[in-house]
Motif scaffolding. Structure first.
Motif, PDB file in Angstrom:
ATOM      1  N   ASP A  88     -67.797  -1.091  99.113  1.00  0.00           N
ATOM      2  CA  ASP A  88     -67.135  -2.302  99.043  1.00  0.00           C
ATOM      3  C   ASP A  88     -66.262  -2.757 100.402  1.00  0.00           C
ATOM      4  O   ASP A  88     -66.281  -3.694 100.648  1.00  0.00           O
ATOM      5  N   VAL A  93     -64.891  -6.315 100.412  1.00  0.00           N
ATOM      6  CA  VAL A  93     -63.979  -6.506  99.317  1.00  0.00           C
ATOM      7  C   VAL A  93     -62.571  -6.693  99.661  1.00  0.00           C
ATOM      8  O   VAL A  93     -62.071  -5.615 100.254  1.00  0.00           O
ATOM      9  N   ALA A 294     -66.560 -10.513  95.965  1.00  0.00           N
ATOM     10  CA  ALA A 294     -67.193  -9.224  96.077  1.00  0.00           C
ATOM     11  C   ALA A 294     -68.512  -9.320  95.802  1.00  0.00           C
ATOM     12  O   ALA A 294     -69.357  -8.659  95.516  1.00  0.00           O
ATOM     13  N   ALA A 297     -71.025  -6.998  97.384  1.00  0.00           N
ATOM     14  CA  ALA A 297     -70.673  -5.638  96.948  1.00  0.00           C
ATOM     15  C   ALA A 297     -71.598  -5.286  95.700  1.00  0.00           C
ATOM     16  O   ALA A 297     -71.867  -6.076  94.920  1.00  0.00           O
ATOM     17  N   THR A 300     -69.937  -3.195  89.510  1.00  0.00           N
ATOM     18  CA  THR A 300     -69.095  -2.130  88.929  1.00  0.00           C
ATOM     19  C   THR A 300     -69.536  -1.701  87.827  1.00  0.00           C
ATOM     20  O   THR A 300     -68.741  -0.648  87.242  1.00  0.00           O
TER      21      THR A 300
END
Length: 309
Positions: A88, A93, A294, A297, A300
């Motif tokens: 991240d 991020v 993000a 990235a 999640t």
């Protein structure tokens, strides 16, 4: 054998023998892991009996459904969080989101849903454990409230056990899904969780014993928090004052994820909450990161097998 010879041997056995379609990603991972294992056997002079005892250990851990617990206890799950934090940071991020921490192996999908408020316990422990109210607001990193955010919450009972896995508890006891109300708020009425220890006769604790380690966790509450347009958050808070707060065998305690349970004895506040005795109160506000902040990235969302009821 030297490491170069081992690499060649592993290639001969796991690459050169391929005659069908190859999943390149799986092949790369297997070759690397097998090579590292062979090198460890060579470097540490691991004997055949030790190898087979290791295989037997993983067999037993799988039968006991403790491999997820082992992943937490050896720090694998925490390492994945640390690695995700680094990814991240490299992707730029935005800072300010609630920290992530481990999911653990005891989530169960399908908990009852409500909006704004939920009572999580079934009342079976009301007479012998403190009542707890957890509440907070879900916002983004700019301070904007997020209505209709999905807040999944679960924790252990007074014996340190989780419903579904502990068959003495009622269905979905201490498990709820609360959607935030129009002002981004959620409230959970529940009981004070306690920490738990690995099953003392289980496979995880057996290995921890060999390492001279305990298998205890502090009292804590787990969360999944998600909303359209935002990154899913997997987190939990550990409760201040627990002897294992910073000595968690699963390495889940992190700065920003320590909550204080405040005693509430004011009769007017007790009445306002429609309770008949003093209670404990925890504020746990949540900050989600926008997906748009993000884009570079890793996701999640973690694809793993989970229980469902």
């Amino acid at each position: 054998m030297n490491h170069q010879e081992i690499n060649q041997l592993v290639k001969q056995m796991n690459v050169d023998t391929a005659t069908g379609e190859v999943d390149q990603r799986i092949q790369d991972i297997v070759v690397r892991l097998v090579s590292d294992l062979f090198k460890a056997i060579e470097d540490l002079d691991i004997q055949p009996s030790e190898v087979w005892k290791g295989i037997e250990y993983f067999t037993d851990a799988g039968k006991a459904n403790e491999l997820g617990l082992l992943a937490a206890g050896l720090g694998l799950e925490h390492y994945l969080d640390v690695r995700a934090d680094e990814a991240d940071a490299k992707a730029g991020v935005a800072a300010g989101g609630t920290p992530r921490t481990i999911e653990g192996p005891l989530y169960v999908a399908g908990a009852p849903e409500s909006v704004g408020f939920a009572r999580m316990d079934d009342g079976s422990e009301s007479d012998r454990i403190d009542t707890l109210i957890i509440e907070g607001t879900v916002k983004d990193t700019e301070g904007n409230i997020i209505p209709n955010a999905k807040v999944e919450v679960w924790h252990a009972n007074s014996m340190g056990n989780y419903s579904f896995f502990d068959k003495t508890q009622s269905h979905f006891n201490l498990r709820r899904t609360i959607f935030t109300d129009t002002v981004g708020h959620y409230t959970a009425l529940t009981t004070m969780p306690v920490g738990y220890g690995c099953p003392p006769e289980g496979t995880t604790q057996a290995l921890l014993n060999k390492l001279g380690r305990h298998g205890n966790r502090p009292s804590h509450v787990h969360y999944f928090v998600s909303a359209p347009g935002f990154r899913k958050l997997t987190t939990q808070f550990n409760i201040e004052g627990d002897k294992y707060l910073w000595d968690d065998f699963a390495f889940a305690t992190r700065d920003g994820l320590v909550a204080t349970a405040v005693d509430v004895n004011d009769t007017a506040e007790i009445a306002r909450r429609s309770l008949d005795k003093p209670f404990k109160h925890i504020d746990f506000n949540i900050v989600l990161v926008k997906e748009a902040d993000a884009e570079e990235a890793p996701s999640t969302e973690v694809d793993r097998r989970r229980a469902s009821a």
